[in-house]
Design a protein around this motif. Structure first.
Motif, PDB file in Angstrom:
ATOM      1  N   TYR A 197       0.849  -1.190   0.000  1.00 31.63           N
ATOM      2  CA  TYR A 197       0.000   0.000   0.000  1.00 31.63           C
ATOM      3  C   TYR A 197       0.885   1.241   0.000  1.00 31.63           C
ATOM      4  O   TYR A 197       1.553   1.543   0.981  1.00 31.63           O
ATOM      5  CB  TYR A 197      -0.899  -0.020   1.244  1.00 31.63           C
ATOM      6  N   ILE A 198       0.905   1.940  -1.141  1.00 33.27           N
ATOM      7  CA  ILE A 198       1.690   3.167  -1.272  1.00 33.27           C
ATOM      8  C   ILE A 198       0.738   4.350  -1.129  1.00 33.27           C
ATOM      9  O   ILE A 198      -0.219   4.478  -1.894  1.00 33.27           O
ATOM     10  CB  ILE A 198       2.407   3.229  -2.634  1.00 33.27           C
ATOM     11  N   SER A 199       0.984   5.199  -0.145  1.00 34.84           N
ATOM     12  CA  SER A 199       0.097   6.342   0.079  1.00 34.84           C
ATOM     13  C   SER A 199       0.833   7.438   0.816  1.00 34.84           C
ATOM     14  O   SER A 199       1.743   7.175   1.602  1.00 34.84           O
ATOM     15  CB  SER A 199      -1.136   5.916   0.881  1.00 34.84           C
ATOM     16  N   HIS A 200       0.420   8.688   0.552  1.00 33.31           N
ATOM     17  CA  HIS A 200       0.941   9.831   1.298  1.00 33.31           C
ATOM     18  C   HIS A 200      -0.014  10.230   2.426  1.00 33.31           C
ATOM     19  O   HIS A 200       0.262  11.170   3.160  1.00 33.31           O
ATOM     20  CB  HIS A 200       1.143  11.027   0.357  1.00 33.31           C
ATOM     21  N   ARG A 201      -1.134   9.535   2.539  1.00 33.01           N
ATOM     22  CA  ARG A 201      -2.114   9.862   3.568  1.00 33.01           C
ATOM     23  C   ARG A 201      -1.785   9.054   4.819  1.00 33.01           C
ATOM     24  O   ARG A 201      -2.137   7.879   4.943  1.00 33.01           O
ATOM     25  CB  ARG A 201      -3.526   9.568   3.070  1.00 33.01           C
ATOM     26  N   MET A 202      -1.113   9.717   5.749  1.00 31.89           N
ATOM     27  CA  MET A 202      -0.583   9.030   6.921  1.00 31.89           C
ATOM     28  C   MET A 202      -1.675   8.373   7.771  1.00 31.89           C
ATOM     29  O   MET A 202      -1.483   7.287   8.322  1.00 31.89           O
ATOM     30  CB  MET A 202       0.209  10.010   7.786  1.00 31.89           C
ATOM     31  N   GLU A 203      -2.835   9.031   7.868  1.00 36.37           N
ATOM     32  CA  GLU A 203      -3.893   8.484   8.716  1.00 36.37           C
ATOM     33  C   GLU A 203      -4.396   7.151   8.168  1.00 36.37           C
ATOM     34  O   GLU A 203      -4.827   6.275   8.927  1.00 36.37           O
ATOM     35  CB  GLU A 203      -5.052   9.479   8.864  1.00 36.37           C
ATOM     36  N   GLU A 204      -4.333   6.970   6.837  1.00 34.21           N
ATOM     37  CA  GLU A 204      -4.739   5.703   6.235  1.00 34.21           C
ATOM     38  C   GLU A 204      -3.811   4.574   6.670  1.00 34.21           C
ATOM     39  O   GLU A 204      -4.249   3.448   6.919  1.00 34.21           O
ATOM     40  CB  GLU A 204      -4.745   5.812   4.705  1.00 34.21           C
ATOM     41  N   LEU A 205      -2.526   4.865   6.731  1.00 38.92           N
ATOM     42  CA  LEU A 205      -1.551   3.839   7.081  1.00 38.92           C
ATOM     43  C   LEU A 205      -1.823   3.296   8.481  1.00 38.92           C
ATOM     44  O   LEU A 205      -1.756   2.092   8.728  1.00 38.92           O
ATOM     45  CB  LEU A 205      -0.132   4.399   7.001  1.00 38.92           C
ATOM     46  N   LYS A 206      -2.100   4.201   9.406  1.00 42.37           N
ATOM     47  CA  LYS A 206      -2.366   3.774  10.780  1.00 42.37           C
ATOM     48  C   LYS A 206      -3.665   2.958  10.859  1.00 42.37           C
ATOM     49  O   LYS A 206      -3.828   2.111  11.736  1.00 42.37           O
ATOM     50  CB  LYS A 206      -2.466   4.986  11.712  1.00 42.37           C
ATOM     51  N   GLN A 207      -4.556   3.209   9.929  1.00 44.92           N
ATOM     52  CA  GLN A 207      -5.861   2.569   9.975  1.00 44.92           C
ATOM     53  C   GLN A 207      -5.837   1.137   9.438  1.00 44.92           C
ATOM     54  O   GLN A 207      -6.512   0.262   9.993  1.00 44.92           O
ATOM     55  CB  GLN A 207      -6.872   3.407   9.173  1.00 44.92           C
ATOM     56  N   ILE A 208      -5.048   0.863   8.388  1.00 43.23           N
ATOM     57  CA  ILE A 208      -5.211  -0.433   7.718  1.00 43.23           C
ATOM     58  C   ILE A 208      -3.935  -1.255   7.560  1.00 43.23           C
ATOM     59  O   ILE A 208      -4.014  -2.412   7.153  1.00 43.23           O
ATOM     60  CB  ILE A 208      -5.847  -0.265   6.317  1.00 43.23           C
ATOM     61  N   THR A 209      -2.748  -0.708   7.863  1.00 41.62           N
ATOM     62  CA  THR A 209      -1.526  -1.455   7.570  1.00 41.62           C
ATOM     63  C   THR A 209      -0.971  -2.176   8.790  1.00 41.62           C
ATOM     64  O   THR A 209      -1.219  -1.789   9.934  1.00 41.62           O
ATOM     65  CB  THR A 209      -0.429  -0.548   6.978  1.00 41.62           C
ATOM     66  N   ASP A 210      -0.192  -3.222   8.520  1.00 42.59           N
ATOM     67  CA  ASP A 210       0.468  -3.993   9.577  1.00 42.59           C
ATOM     68  C   ASP A 210       1.911  -3.547   9.787  1.00 42.59           C
ATOM     69  O   ASP A 210       2.381  -3.447  10.911  1.00 42.59           O
ATOM     70  CB  ASP A 210       0.462  -5.482   9.212  1.00 42.59           C
ATOM     71  N   ARG A 211       2.614  -3.322   8.667  1.00 42.24           N
ATOM     72  CA  ARG A 211       4.005  -2.867   8.736  1.00 42.24           C
ATOM     73  C   ARG A 211       4.207  -1.707   7.768  1.00 42.24           C
ATOM     74  O   ARG A 211       3.434  -1.527   6.827  1.00 42.24           O
ATOM     75  CB  ARG A 211       4.980  -4.007   8.389  1.00 42.24           C
ATOM     76  N   ILE A 212       5.266  -0.944   8.009  1.00 46.12           N
ATOM     77  CA  ILE A 212       5.595   0.198   7.160  1.00 46.12           C
ATOM     78  C   ILE A 212       7.076   0.135   6.818  1.00 46.12           C
ATOM     79  O   ILE A 212       7.924   0.026   7.711  1.00 46.12           O
ATOM     80  CB  ILE A 212       5.289   1.538   7.872  1.00 46.12           C
ATOM     81  N   THR A 213       7.378   0.180   5.520  1.00 50.40           N
ATOM     82  CA  THR A 213       8.761   0.305   5.069  1.00 50.40           C
ATOM     83  C   THR A 213       8.969   1.728   4.554  1.00 50.40           C
ATOM     84  O   THR A 213       8.169   2.222   3.750  1.00 50.40           O
ATOM     85  CB  THR A 213       9.098  -0.716   3.969  1.00 50.40           C
ATOM     86  N   VAL A 214      10.024   2.369   5.024  1.00 51.38           N
ATOM     87  CA  VAL A 214      10.310   3.762   4.670  1.00 51.38           C
ATOM     88  C   VAL A 214      11.503   3.814   3.716  1.00 51.38           C
ATOM     89  O   VAL A 214      12.520   3.143   3.936  1.00 51.38           O
ATOM     90  CB  VAL A 214      10.620   4.600   5.927  1.00 51.38           C
ATOM     91  N   MET A 215      11.380   4.611   2.656  1.00 49.25           N
ATOM     92  CA  MET A 215      12.477   4.852   1.724  1.00 49.25           C
ATOM     93  C   MET A 215      12.777   6.345   1.669  1.00 49.25           C
ATOM     94  O   MET A 215      11.882   7.175   1.872  1.00 49.25           O
ATOM     95  CB  MET A 215      12.127   4.337   0.320  1.00 49.25           C
ATOM     96  N   ARG A 216      14.024   6.680   1.403  1.00 51.14           N
ATOM     97  CA  ARG A 216      14.409   8.083   1.272  1.00 51.14           C
ATOM     98  C   ARG A 216      15.533   8.209   0.267  1.00 51.14           C
ATOM     99  O   ARG A 216      16.539   7.503   0.357  1.00 51.14           O
ATOM    100  CB  ARG A 216      14.842   8.654   2.625  1.00 51.14           C
ATOM    101  N   ASP A 217      15.353   9.081  -0.729  1.00 52.65           N
ATOM    102  CA  ASP A 217      16.391   9.360  -1.733  1.00 52.65           C
ATOM    103  C   ASP A 217      16.919   8.091  -2.388  1.00 52.65           C
ATOM    104  O   ASP A 217      18.127   7.918  -2.589  1.00 52.65           O
ATOM    105  CB  ASP A 217      17.550  10.137  -1.096  1.00 52.65           C
ATOM    106  N   GLY A 218      16.014   7.170  -2.727  1.00 52.47           N
ATOM    107  CA  GLY A 218      16.415   5.957  -3.426  1.00 52.47           C
ATOM    108  C   GLY A 218      17.039   4.893  -2.553  1.00 52.47           C
ATOM    109  O   GLY A 218      17.559   3.900  -3.066  1.00 52.47           O
ATOM    110  N   CYS A 219      16.987   5.068  -1.231  1.00 53.13           N
ATOM    111  CA  CYS A 219      17.604   4.117  -0.296  1.00 53.13           C
ATOM    112  C   CYS A 219      16.567   3.577   0.692  1.00 53.13           C
ATOM    113  O   CYS A 219      15.602   4.264   1.031  1.00 53.13           O
ATOM    114  CB  CYS A 219      18.747   4.773   0.479  1.00 53.13           C
TER     115      CYS A 219
END
Length: 499
Positions: A197-219
């Protein structure tokens, strides 16, 4: 522990002038919803396009259900059971819903002829399972953007996917449609489908996801349990810097020059007797639910759609705007919500896109003054903090936020007095949003008059001097900065006026 469906290790990807992915990793379990987040340009979509065969990786390996696999094209990915719903809709408007969903896979009789009856039956069954009320025989061009998004989701599910990647799936959906999507996601989770699930809506992530992977500047940055982190911690990992959160909007004087006045604009059933004004240095926010008519107002002012009646005045003088050329000539610029379709020439470079609204300035005796074009592009690239290897970079290789800045640069080159921003931060990340907000505030402080259409109420409340609310093609209320609250805006946005 659930089975690992998809594992990506040490993934590298280069584009011309850009190292898009550098030793990145990702893991998806069966029956989990795993968020992939980061600023635009962080590499999220590129990573998933490699998983689905849209791009080929330069290094690293992909394992599907424990077996190393090569995914050279999208068909291979679909055969494995990996499907993606792209951020940009990928449907053919002249075909029906059913034809779009099963193109190249149509049921046939006698091995030759498409069995339309069976095709429509299959699609109807799938749509019924999703509780989506769309006739399979309807042409896609007749559907709203929200319903087209639902068709995209149904199309992905028709492949019996075990891995389903959703790239900003809720960007064009209403609150009720989002809840319906979440219901479908939960059903899929229960069946063991893994969802990225790719989204910029942070509240959605807290509502439906189990884990979160964070990327920054291609890393790759980190993978965390959703329940163990706050939204602020996620954003901090994404941007690696402090965000500009507090609005710096100064209230404009009621004596400020009246730049734009709109009187009694009507267009069929879409717009009914629209009246409003915008002063110099003012940001006027337009709020309302999907289909309220906000974009239609913008297109009418810009001459993109004809009107049945009404008047427009610029600096007190009535003007006739029959087409976008007239609007630009009178100092009005329009940044469409669909920047790739209406705002940019994505196969051209930054320099040409920034210059295109004012080519006459760069032409002398029939020849283009390319050095001046180059200097102009470099000036706005620096002034707007556009992240690009150079002004000769092709625009399609820029992130969404930087593409939006290129469009802004285009209208600043033209020196428009009124700038209409239609969903200026749709599909861009929190870091780029903060930069766009700064730009809007700076433009207002320099005397530009801004109309901002947004479906995000916090954005409307943060940025607007005044808020105009619409419902079903009418203006139902106008609120000062002090009067505007989410509750009052929603009350006006649902105020249906008969007649």
């Amino acid at each position: 522990m659930s089975e690992v469906l998809l594992r990506m290790e040490g993934i590298d990807k280069h584009f011309p002038g850009v190292h898009a992915l550098d030793q990145c990793q990702f893991e998806l379990l069966a029956g989990e919803v795993h968020a992939l987040v980061g600023e635009n340009g962080a590499g999220k979509s590129t990573m998933m396009k490699i998983a689905t065969g849209v791009y080929k990786k330069d290094a690293g390996r992909i394992l599907f259900k424990g077996q190393e696999v090569d995914i050279p094209d999208t068909r291979t990915a679909q055969q494995l059971g990996i499907s993606i719903i792209h951020q940009e809709l990928n449907l053919m408007p002249h075909l029906t819903v059913a034809q779009n969903m099963y193109i190249g896979r149509e049921p046939r009789y006698l091995g030759l002829f498409v069995d339309d009856q069976e095709l429509n039956r299959r699609v109807q069954v799938l749509l019924d399972q999703m509780n989506v009320k769309i006739d399979p025989r309807t042409k896609v061009s007749e559907l709203s953007v929200a319903k087209q998004q639902m068709v995209e989701i149904a199309k992905a599910l028709s492949f019996q996917a075990e891995v389903l990647i959703m790239d900003e799936p809720t960007a064009a959906l209403t609150d009720s449609e989002i809840q319906e999507l979440f219901r479908m996601i939960e059903q899929l989770r229960q069946k063991g489908v893994g969802i990225v699930y790719i989204s910029h809506r942070m509240e959605e992530l807290k509502q439906i996801t189990d884990r979160i992977t964070v990327m920054r500047d291609g890393c790759y940055v980190d993978t965390v349990l959703t329940e163990s982190v706050t939204i602020d911690q996620i954003i901090s990992m994404m941007v690696g810097r402090e965000l500009f959160n507090k609005a710096q909007i100064e209230v404009t004087s009621s004596d400020a020059e009246m730049v734009l006045e709109v009187e009694g604009i009507s267009r069929g059933k879409e717009l009914k007797d629209i009246h409003f004004h915008v002063r110099k240095g003012e940001i006027v926010g337009f709020a309302g639910l999907m289909g309220a008519g906000r974009t239609e107002v913008a297109r009418a002012i810009f001459g993109a759609d004809p009107v049945d009646e009404g008047k427009i005045r610029m600096q007190g003088q009535q003007v006739r705007i029959r087409n976008p050329h007239d609007a630009v000539r009178h100092g009005i610029g329009y940044l469409s919500e669909d920047r790739k379709r209406y705002g940019l020439l994505v196969d051209m470079d930054v320099r040409e896109n920034i210059a295109i609204s004012n080519y006459a300035r760069f032409r002398r005796f029939g020849w283009m003054r390319t050095k001046e074009m180059h200097r102009n592009a470099e000036y706005y690239t620096e002034a707007l903090s556009i992240k690009t290897p150079g002004v000769h970079q092709t625009v399609k290789f820029l992130s969404g936020g930087n593409q939006q800045k290129v469009v802004i640069g285009k209208w600043l080159t033209r020196d428009c007095q009124v700038l209409i921003f239609d969903e200026p931060t749709r599909g861009i990340d929190v870091g780029a949003k903060a930069e766009i907000y700064k730009l809007l505030e700076q433009l207002a402080s320099e005397g530009k008059s801004i109309i901002m259409i947004s479906s995000e109420l916090p954005e409307i409340l943060r940025m607007s001097h005044r808020v105009i609310v619409m419902c079903e093609g009418r203006i139902t209320g106008e609120l000062s900065r002090e009067e505007a609250t989410q509750e009052e805006i929603m009350r006006l946005a649902t105020m249906r006026i008969s007649g």
